[in-house]
Design a protein around this motif. Sequence first.
Motif, PDB file in Angstrom:
ATOM      1  N   ALA A   1      26.029 -26.494  13.919  1.00  0.00           N
ATOM      2  CA  ALA A   1      26.909 -25.762  14.838  1.00  0.00           C
ATOM      3  C   ALA A   1      27.997 -26.660  15.404  1.00  0.00           C
ATOM      4  O   ALA A   1      29.110 -26.188  15.698  1.00  0.00           O
ATOM      5  CB  ALA A   1      26.081 -25.165  15.978  1.00  0.00           C
ATOM      6  N   ASP A   2      27.728 -27.935  15.524  1.00  0.00           N
ATOM      7  CA  ASP A   2      28.710 -28.878  16.052  1.00  0.00           C
ATOM      8  C   ASP A   2      29.571 -29.482  14.946  1.00  0.00           C
ATOM      9  O   ASP A   2      30.372 -30.384  15.204  1.00  0.00           O
ATOM     10  CB  ASP A   2      27.991 -29.991  16.824  1.00  0.00           C
ATOM     11  CG  ASP A   2      28.890 -30.675  17.841  1.00  0.00           C
ATOM     12  OD1 ASP A   2      29.729 -29.985  18.466  1.00  0.00           O
ATOM     13  OD2 ASP A   2      28.774 -31.909  17.999  1.00  0.00           O
ATOM     14  N   GLY A   3      29.389 -29.016  13.718  1.00  0.00           N
ATOM     15  CA  GLY A   3      30.243 -29.458  12.626  1.00  0.00           C
ATOM     16  C   GLY A   3      29.910 -30.819  12.056  1.00  0.00           C
ATOM     17  O   GLY A   3      30.723 -31.406  11.334  1.00  0.00           O
ATOM     18  N   LYS A   4      28.710 -31.325  12.351  1.00  0.00           N
ATOM     19  CA  LYS A   4      28.350 -32.662  11.877  1.00  0.00           C
ATOM     20  C   LYS A   4      27.826 -32.656  10.440  1.00  0.00           C
ATOM     21  O   LYS A   4      27.783 -33.699   9.774  1.00  0.00           O
ATOM     22  CB  LYS A   4      27.307 -33.297  12.799  1.00  0.00           C
ATOM     23  CG  LYS A   4      27.788 -33.457  14.244  1.00  0.00           C
ATOM     24  CD  LYS A   4      28.997 -34.367  14.343  1.00  0.00           C
ATOM     25  CE  LYS A   4      29.388 -34.685  15.767  1.00  0.00           C
ATOM     26  NZ  LYS A   4      29.870 -33.519  16.527  1.00  0.00           N
TER      27      LYS A   4
ATOM     28  N   TRP B   1      16.907 -27.372  14.913  1.00  0.00           N
ATOM     29  CA  TRP B   1      17.853 -28.300  15.553  1.00  0.00           C
ATOM     30  C   TRP B   1      19.002 -28.634  14.614  1.00  0.00           C
ATOM     31  O   TRP B   1      20.170 -28.663  15.028  1.00  0.00           O
ATOM     32  CB  TRP B   1      17.102 -29.577  15.955  1.00  0.00           C
ATOM     33  CG  TRP B   1      18.003 -30.646  16.492  1.00  0.00           C
ATOM     34  CD1 TRP B   1      18.605 -30.681  17.716  1.00  0.00           C
ATOM     35  CD2 TRP B   1      18.425 -31.834  15.797  1.00  0.00           C
ATOM     36  NE1 TRP B   1      19.367 -31.822  17.833  1.00  0.00           N
ATOM     37  CE2 TRP B   1      19.282 -32.544  16.679  1.00  0.00           C
ATOM     38  CE3 TRP B   1      18.151 -32.349  14.538  1.00  0.00           C
ATOM     39  CZ2 TRP B   1      19.864 -33.756  16.314  1.00  0.00           C
ATOM     40  CZ3 TRP B   1      18.729 -33.551  14.182  1.00  0.00           C
ATOM     41  CH2 TRP B   1      19.570 -34.242  15.070  1.00  0.00           C
TER      42      TRP B   1
ATOM     43  N   ASP C   1      21.100 -25.278  14.557  1.00  0.00           N
ATOM     44  CA  ASP C   1      21.694 -24.787  15.814  1.00  0.00           C
ATOM     45  C   ASP C   1      22.497 -25.842  16.553  1.00  0.00           C
ATOM     46  O   ASP C   1      23.333 -25.505  17.394  1.00  0.00           O
ATOM     47  CB  ASP C   1      20.594 -24.237  16.732  1.00  0.00           C
ATOM     48  CG  ASP C   1      19.844 -23.079  16.104  1.00  0.00           C
ATOM     49  OD1 ASP C   1      20.424 -22.406  15.234  1.00  0.00           O
ATOM     50  OD2 ASP C   1      18.665 -22.864  16.473  1.00  0.00           O
ATOM     51  N   THR C   2      22.236 -27.103  16.270  1.00  0.00           N
ATOM     52  CA  THR C   2      22.951 -28.173  16.973  1.00  0.00           C
ATOM     53  C   THR C   2      23.850 -28.966  16.024  1.00  0.00           C
ATOM     54  O   THR C   2      25.059 -29.056  16.227  1.00  0.00           O
ATOM     55  CB  THR C   2      21.953 -29.123  17.663  1.00  0.00           C
ATOM     56  OG1 THR C   2      21.170 -28.382  18.600  1.00  0.00           O
ATOM     57  CG2 THR C   2      22.699 -30.237  18.401  1.00  0.00           C
ATOM     58  N   VAL C   3      23.259 -29.548  14.997  1.00  0.00           N
ATOM     59  CA  VAL C   3      24.030 -30.438  14.120  1.00  0.00           C
ATOM     60  C   VAL C   3      25.047 -29.646  13.301  1.00  0.00           C
ATOM     61  O   VAL C   3      26.231 -30.005  13.236  1.00  0.00           O
ATOM     62  CB  VAL C   3      23.083 -31.238  13.204  1.00  0.00           C
ATOM     63  CG1 VAL C   3      23.875 -32.244  12.365  1.00  0.00           C
ATOM     64  CG2 VAL C   3      22.025 -31.966  14.026  1.00  0.00           C
TER      65      VAL C   3
END
Length: 242
Positions: A209-212, A202, A205-207
């Motif tokens: 990938a979203d540039g956070k 997560w 692939d999420t954090v």
Amino acid sequence: MRSKNKGPVVQRREQVDGTTTDQRLLDSRGPTDWVHADPWRVLRIQAEFVEGFGSLADLGPAVCVFGSARTPADHPSYAQGEELGRKLVDAGFAVMTGGGPGAMEAANKGACEAGGLSVGLGIELPFESGLNEWCDVGINFRYFFVRKTMFVKYSQGFVVLPGGLGTLDELFEALTLVQTQKVTAFPVVLIGTAYWSGLLGWLRDTVLADGKISAADLDRLVVTDDVDEAVALMTAAQAEGS
């Protein structure tokens, strides 16, 4: 028998109260006379820092081991905790945990039986009854933030066994301090690839990938099933920082 540690005080039977010091500090509901009482709480907070600093100043090289208080003694993670505590001692480290049952107890037990220094930093909670029996040095804290300071200040790194919200809290606290350069050369190792792979997926692939977060933030985490690798990483970090 009902029992509760309240800082250095032990309450038993009918004397066990239903709240914690942190709860009363953070709860803004009720009468406004708390405004006048809070400044005096600073003295209690100061006393906890003084007690912690004084008790741990001569600790020497230490590694914090975190993990679930709910890990049963017949669980593979408990056996890993014992092995980890033992091998950290063999590598010259004291072992520091939250002092509770489960995975924390396992690491303290391994360290104690290996003849090393086993440290437990407990916290006042309504559902736990003090430090496990394997802590050679134990301090009970009222405030989470004081306890967290001791974990970071007096350890060379964190090794994290499978755990729940408290374990995740300590994990992300460490990562935040490293990311913001509040601490340096501070390794964080997760033991249990099957357990931690979902969280790492997560984050990637999420954090990420979203540039956070940045890729470097993820690189600070090492995930392994090998206790020897975890100990070697702690030893290498200590050598690098010395």
